[in-house]
Design an enzyme around this catalytic site. Sequence first.
Site, PDB file in Angstrom:
ATOM      1  N   ASP A 553       0.746  -0.888  -0.139  1.00 40.34           N
ATOM      2  CA  ASP A 553       0.323  -0.065   0.118  1.00 40.34           C
ATOM      3  C   ASP A 553       0.605   1.006   0.093  1.00 40.34           C
ATOM      4  O   ASP A 553       1.676   0.957   0.531  1.00 40.34           O
ATOM      5  CB  ASP A 553      -0.887   0.107   1.457  1.00 40.34           C
ATOM      6  N   GLU A 556       3.003   4.607  -3.967  1.00 42.16           N
ATOM      7  CA  GLU A 556       3.190   6.173  -4.585  1.00 42.16           C
ATOM      8  C   GLU A 556       3.897   7.091  -4.905  1.00 42.16           C
ATOM      9  O   GLU A 556       4.747   7.172  -6.397  1.00 42.16           O
ATOM     10  CB  GLU A 556       1.770   6.490  -4.106  1.00 42.16           C
ATOM     11  N   ASP A 630      -8.996   4.373  -1.465  1.00 46.01           N
ATOM     12  CA  ASP A 630     -10.707   4.141  -0.456  1.00 46.01           C
ATOM     13  C   ASP A 630     -11.294   4.901  -1.524  1.00 46.01           C
ATOM     14  O   ASP A 630     -11.626   6.084  -0.966  1.00 46.01           O
ATOM     15  CB  ASP A 630      -9.806   5.499   0.636  1.00 46.01           C
TER      16      ASP A 630
HETATM   17  C1  NOJ Z   1      -4.732   3.156   2.728  1.00 45.15           C
HETATM   18  C2  NOJ Z   1      -5.014   2.517   1.592  1.00 45.15           C
HETATM   19  O1  NOJ Z   1      -5.864   2.421   0.738  1.00 45.15           O
HETATM   20  C3  NOJ Z   1      -6.296   1.284   3.087  1.00 45.15           C
HETATM   21  O2  NOJ Z   1      -7.031  -0.031   2.468  1.00 45.15           O
HETATM   22  C4  NOJ Z   1      -5.431   0.810   3.904  1.00 45.15           C
HETATM   23  O3  NOJ Z   1      -6.210   0.279   5.586  1.00 45.15           O
HETATM   24  C5  NOJ Z   1      -4.786   2.381   4.523  1.00 45.15           C
HETATM   25  N1  NOJ Z   1      -4.050   2.924   3.742  1.00 45.15           N
HETATM   26  C6  NOJ Z   1      -4.317   1.518   6.015  1.00 45.15           C
HETATM   27  O4  NOJ Z   1      -3.054   0.815   5.834  1.00 45.15           O
END
Ligand code: NOJ
Length: 964
Positions: A553, A556, A630
């Site tokens: 995660d 970017e 998200d």
């Molecule tokens: C951002 C991610 O997009 C999300 O899915 C994740 O739960 C959080 N970071 C925490 O790691």
Amino acid sequence: MRRSLAPPSRWASLLVLVSAFCCLFLSTAAVKHENFKTCDQAGFCKRNRAYADAAGVSGWEAPFRIAAESLTWKDGLLQGTILKTINKNGETVRLPVTITFLQSGSARVTIDEERRQKGEIELRHNSIARKERYNEAESWTIVGGLDVSKTATESREATRSTVTYGSEGQFQAVITFAPFSVDFKRDGATQIKLNDRGLLNVEHWRPKIEKVEPEKKEGDEETPAPEVEAGEDESTWWDEPFGGQTDSKPKGPESVSLDITFPGYEHVYGIPEHAGPLSLKQTRGGDGNHNDPYRLYNADVFEYIMDSPMTLYGSIPFMQAHKKDSTVGVFWLNAAETWIDITKQKEAHNPLSLGIGSKTDTHTHWFSESGMIDVFVFLGPTPSDVTKAYGELTGYTQLPPEFSIAYHQCRWNYNSDEDVKDVDRKMSKHQIPYDVIWLDIEYTDDKQYFTWDPLTFPDPIGMLKQLDESDRKLVAIIDPHIKNKAGYPVVEELKQKNFGVNNKDGNLYEGWCWPGSSHWIDCFNPAAIKWWIGLFKYSAFKGTMANLFIWNDMNEPSVFNGPETTMPKDNLHHGNWEHRDLHNINGLTFHNATYQAMLEREKGVLRRPFVLTRSFYAGSQRVGAMWTGDNQASWDHLAAGFPMIINNGIAGYPFAGADVGGFFGNPEKDLLTRWYQAGAFYPFFRGHAHIDTRRREPYLVGDPYTGIITRALRLRYSLMPAWYTAFHEASVNGTPILRPHYFMYPGDEAGFAVDDQFFVGSTGLLAKPVVKEGADSVVIYIADEEQYYDYFDFKKYSGKGSQTISAPLEKIPLLMQGGHIIPRKDRPRRSSGLMKWDPYTLVVVLSKESTAQGEIYVDDGDSFDYEAGAYIKRAFDFKDGVLSSANLGTKGKMTDKYIKSMKAVGVERIIVVGAPKSWETKKTVKVGKGEAQLEFHAEEGNKAAWAVVKNPAINIAEDWKIEF
Ligand code: NOJ
């Protein structure tokens, strides 16, 4: 504010964090526009738009021409120099150009800048950055398809050169010298034009001339403003501030841009990732259009909004243009920040025809902040020709481990190993299938990756063993930011070995993310990758076993206190390339390093990795799945998922999904239920939720929702053989898994913009999950005269056009198109692994002509043995009342052994939908020399007749025939 991440001494940074975190934990407002640049705020975007406006004015002379005498043709390569006239005195700069004609039928145009290539420039601010234009995007992205054509021929005239290429000489490129332009033709008709509008722009290197303001004396006349070349607004050439930080831009202005026109093409698709319709919108204002270009600059965009050209987490600069019976495409291989303007122009060919026969041209204008111009051109003519050619270059999608296309249960966070075990037990108790449970960042000891929180996860192996009893897996998150904490061995080694990304001065870069102060691993560095691989060995990442997989995660990369929530562009990577040059590839390099690490965690044991990524680029499809980040628990976000996932698929990256239930917020029960029904059709199918949301495991929702959700999950599990076959197909030829209408019916104009329904692989399954609040029916568009049947009750639908399907909450609108054979496994189990030896059901869906065809692909779902022939691939065919199975596989070293191991796996049931009335009195069918029972169910109202063959005693791996 949930938790304090900073040591008390760092109050200033903490303030930055407080505002970042306030954003991260509140879920009411929409995106903070002020955190991300508009085109007007990105210097090069503004300049190139201004350039385009200036070029549109009459009298404009495009300043780029090929020096005809420089041109050479050899072995499929046309090479020469483009001269850019830079002032009224006729001074020029030299831009080496290469046009390569590939054996695959694709063509490639690259334009570099001689002076930067030779390093003959001066950098400002004592920068140690590389001087060349970035030329390593290819090494991360392209894995094949570069063989040069042996048959292409060139003919030269005084003003232009014409190259004929393609397997049958069906393609032509006409290169006009002055101004430089290229027209690509198929069968004599122009399909793609480069620099047709003269927007080609390569911002050449120039030194900054410091302007000394002359002292004004009394009586002096006003000093006239310096003359600026057309389209050149110097105000954004140098140091560029945004959001309180300044980009030092040591190389000055260096953007590249090009216009690409698709004459006669009304629709363009691709260039993910954006939240919006599949058919891309115009971007230069006007009713219903966007005002900004589509942006590609991988970023952690908090609470992203719908129907927007704003950038998101990943980017694939690949576009398909489509018109009736013709598809073409371009791939803009550049890893820097990129924007794409799209405008459409209606052309009335015959002024007397009053619009009849009029056509639309789509104009696109691509600009990147730095790097070279490097464009691949694909001339189709079908959508699958284009995706195949693109995949030959960037690679086809990974054949994932089979469990990873089943259901994943995730949330931020499962709080302890006991919590995980409890969810696992409850899913089993409620007979809800799932394959994978996930751990978000809280499992770690103080956000130090490769560790476990000793209080909450004291026994990870015990947890993994319990999961393994049901052949279930665990996915744990590992992010690229490494906590900057004394005594943490990972960060100490990273520092000692110089494996981190550096700041502009060449010192280790420090920024803020989940762990507080952090450093970032630089996966552009081969030595850093090697080190990263070592961290995943069972002996290094303690508390893990073979059923643990990884989630990447924030790659970017997301930097909470960085410009636009990412790294400063003047940061330096391996080889001293500026971050600016390669930003969009950054996520891919981290994802790739983790994939490499998971390949062989133990010496000699090679397994297919599963690694999920948030950030991606062209080529990421080779190393794992992506998800759309998200999203929110709202109906509009549910609806946005399909166009985004479909678009990703046509851009070569079909292993895609969205957080089921929505990440932010608490979904109402009907929304959650509809989301599971939709998610059952996501290639990557995972429920996920933010840490501040209420628990929503399917068994908690209550009746009737839990039951409906369980049925949606079981539907996915029963169709796993069909999904896996679709993944196999994508892995060998790039065909998307969710196929939009234009892809299936390239001649049916009414379907070109349809993006809320799709076919699943080659199964003939046509789905339109409900994504609207309160809807109890959907209108589905049927593009042909074939017979369609409701998947669940065999109700018949036919006739081209729109049809209404009733869809109360418990119903997923899902049709079967006549003419297909769909493989299923119908015995409900706890996980897909436990279905391995289960017998198949074949659903034969008869066409109007009483025929049907289908395919199945099967392998061990885990190893690479399929590469040595350890797989089953069969063609099923129903014709003249005979159903047969024939081998489609090629024999390899491991074929016999594998087939032998599958001896016990048979077909337990064959369902024939649309069975002919003449079977009414039939009691048996012939199976080879034996027979099996046939049960006939007559037509009822509008519901088709169907028949079932029970226990035909046939094997999935063998040839057989059943005579009806
Ligand atoms: C951002 C991610 O997009 C999300 O899915 C994740 O739960 C959080 N970071 C925490 O790691």
